[in-house]
Design a protein around this motif. Structure first.
Motif: not given
Length: 473
Positions: A344-346, A350-354, A403-410, A415-418
């Motif tokens: 999932v795009s970074s 914010p919105s999807l995790s909340e 389980d949802l895998v999110f791409q992070r910007d580092g 953090t690379i992956i959440s």
């Protein structure tokens, strides 16, 4: 500055003529005055010949010619009054002069003969000037009235023109609003996650932004470009459905990668008779031609510089859409269980995790966050993207479909992956972390081996939130 078409030229000339005639009113000699003078003198001579004694009614007082002088002076002004006085004097003195009395000397006799012409001249001048002033005032009033009417007509026409322009702008704004909505819908068709869906959405985007009558979308096929979409064609063979690899057009599109338009002489020779404009859509990173939009027919008034600007817009838009679709396809893989997985795009983090936190709290589910970090320092975005794909593919066999895998910007603590894990207890989290940690340590990439796992409890039980972090050794 008067706007063209508002004031009628003939009306403006009439107002200027009325203004000029006001200054000369009463000074010009009109033809009707000459005719009336001739008629009155003629009637006077006829009366003298038939009823008089040929002495021009010399002894009559007041003299009949007074009527001619006064009438013309009062009616036509100074010029007519003086001419009438001269004509009356000539008529009076053209008959037999009265005899000179013995008690009159020469000068008394001249005054006796000439006093009427002198008084007529003075009367014509006095009454004529009074009449001329009145005529000038009337002429100025008429000129002012004409000017006012012209101004009123001008304002009325200007108001009508302005209201027409307002209505046109209102219609144009409404049309543009509808166009924006249509373009937005067309853009939605293009902004797809699959490359094939992007190609399918090209037709609606080109139709709304460029508005051609007939166009085609070509895609590479071996050493040629084949028509995948044909819009506005009445028959399949109306235009060529293939751009051959040996053609000059094919070579220009693949080498120069620029938009070709028929209004340029060099481009017209390349396009030939089948196309008005050709728009290559390329991969911005590799330069590979992904598609070619060829417009075969378009309205002449649209063939201008704006068309080139809009064509560039469509080209850049599609290139961006293709890049996003390729990025998505590169981030998608098929797991061992045959299930399609994706990162999932970074931007949605914010919105999807909340949202997931609120859902889990409402439904009594636990929610854990597992971060893959470079604890030493932040990591570059390009390096984070490279590592994300490798790590996610390795983790796919150990993660569930929920389980949802999110791409992070580092940049957030490296953090690379959440990963968000729903409905998992502490024991399950420890088990997953152990497996994922082994995968990291077993990687041949030294950068991945140095990464760490950090767990955080987002929702532990219904109604409570415990954002506690735990590092996995």
């Amino acid at each position: 500055m008067t706007r063209s078409g508002i004031i009628d030229t003939n009306e403006r000339i009439e107002v200027e003529t009325a203004r000029q005639s006001a200054s000369s009113a009463g000074s010009d000699l009109r033809l009707s005055a000459i005719i009336e003078l001739v008629v009155f003198i003629g009637l006077f001579l006829l009366a003298d010949y038939t009823m008089g004694t040929g002495t021009r009614f010399w002894a009559t007082a007041p003299h009949p010619l007074w009527l001619v002088v006064i009438l013309l002076s009062v009616q036509y002004g100074t010029s007519a009054g003086l001419i009438a006085a001269i004509a009356a004097s000539i008529t009076l003195l053209s008959g037999h002069f009265p005899p000179q009395n013995v008690d009159q000397d020469y000068y008394d006799y001249l005054l006796y003969i000439g006093w009427r012409p002198i008084v007529w001249m003075l009367t014509g001048l006095l009454l004529g000037e009074l009449r001329r002033r009145q005529l000038v005032q009337n002429a100025e009033l008429r000129a002012d009235l004409a000017q006012t009417e012209l101004r009123e007509q001008t304002l009325s026409k200007a108001y009508a023109s302005t209201m027409e322009r307002v209505h046109f702008l209102e219609r144009q704004i409404a049309t543009q609003a509808q166009t924006v909505l249509t373009v937005f819908r067309a853009a939605q068709n293009v902004e797809q996650l699959e490359v094939s869906d992007v190609i399918t959405g090209i037709e609606s985007l080109v139709d709304e932004i460029l508005a051609p009558n007939k166009f085609s979308v070509f895609v590479p096929s071996r050493n040629n470009l084949d028509a995948l979409v044909s819009h506005g064609w009445e028959t399949p063979t109306e235009f060529s459905r293939q751009i051959h690899g040996e053609s000059q057009l094919y070579a220009s599109l693949l080498t120069e990668r620029r938009i070709l338009m028929i209004n340029r002489q060099d481009d017209a020779a390349i396009l030939g008779k089948d196309a008005v404009i050709a728009i290559p859509v390329q991969n911005n990173e590799t330069g590979e031609i992904l598609a070619v939009i060829r417009i075969e027919e378009i309205d002449f008034d649209k063939l201008n510089s704006s068309l080139l600007i809009n064509a560039n817009l469509v080209r850049q838009w599609l290139s961006s859409a293709f890049a996003k679709a390729e990025t998505y396809e590169n981030s998608v893989w098929i797991g061992d269980d045959g299930v399609r997985h994706a990162i999932v795009s970074s931007q949605l983090w914010p919105s999807l995790s909340e949202w997931l936190i609120q859902v889990c709290k409402r439904n009594g589910l636990s929610l854990w966050q597992l971060d893959v970090r470079n604890i030493e320092n932040n990591i570059a975005s390009e390096e984070a993207l490279r590592l994300t794909d490798q790590i996610a593919r390795g983790f796919s066999r150990e993660l569930r479909n929920t389980d949802l895998v999110f791409q992070r910007d580092g940049h957030d603590h490296g953090t690379i992956i959440s990963i968000l894990l729903l409905g998992t207890d502490k024991a399950g989290i420890d088990n997953v972390c152990g497996k994922l940690n082994k995968l990291l340590r077993a990687s041949s990439d030294q950068t991945i081996c140095q990464l760490a796992l950090v767990t955080k409890t987002l929702v532990n039980k219904p109604g409570s939130v415990h954002p506690r972090e735990h590092s996995v050794p």
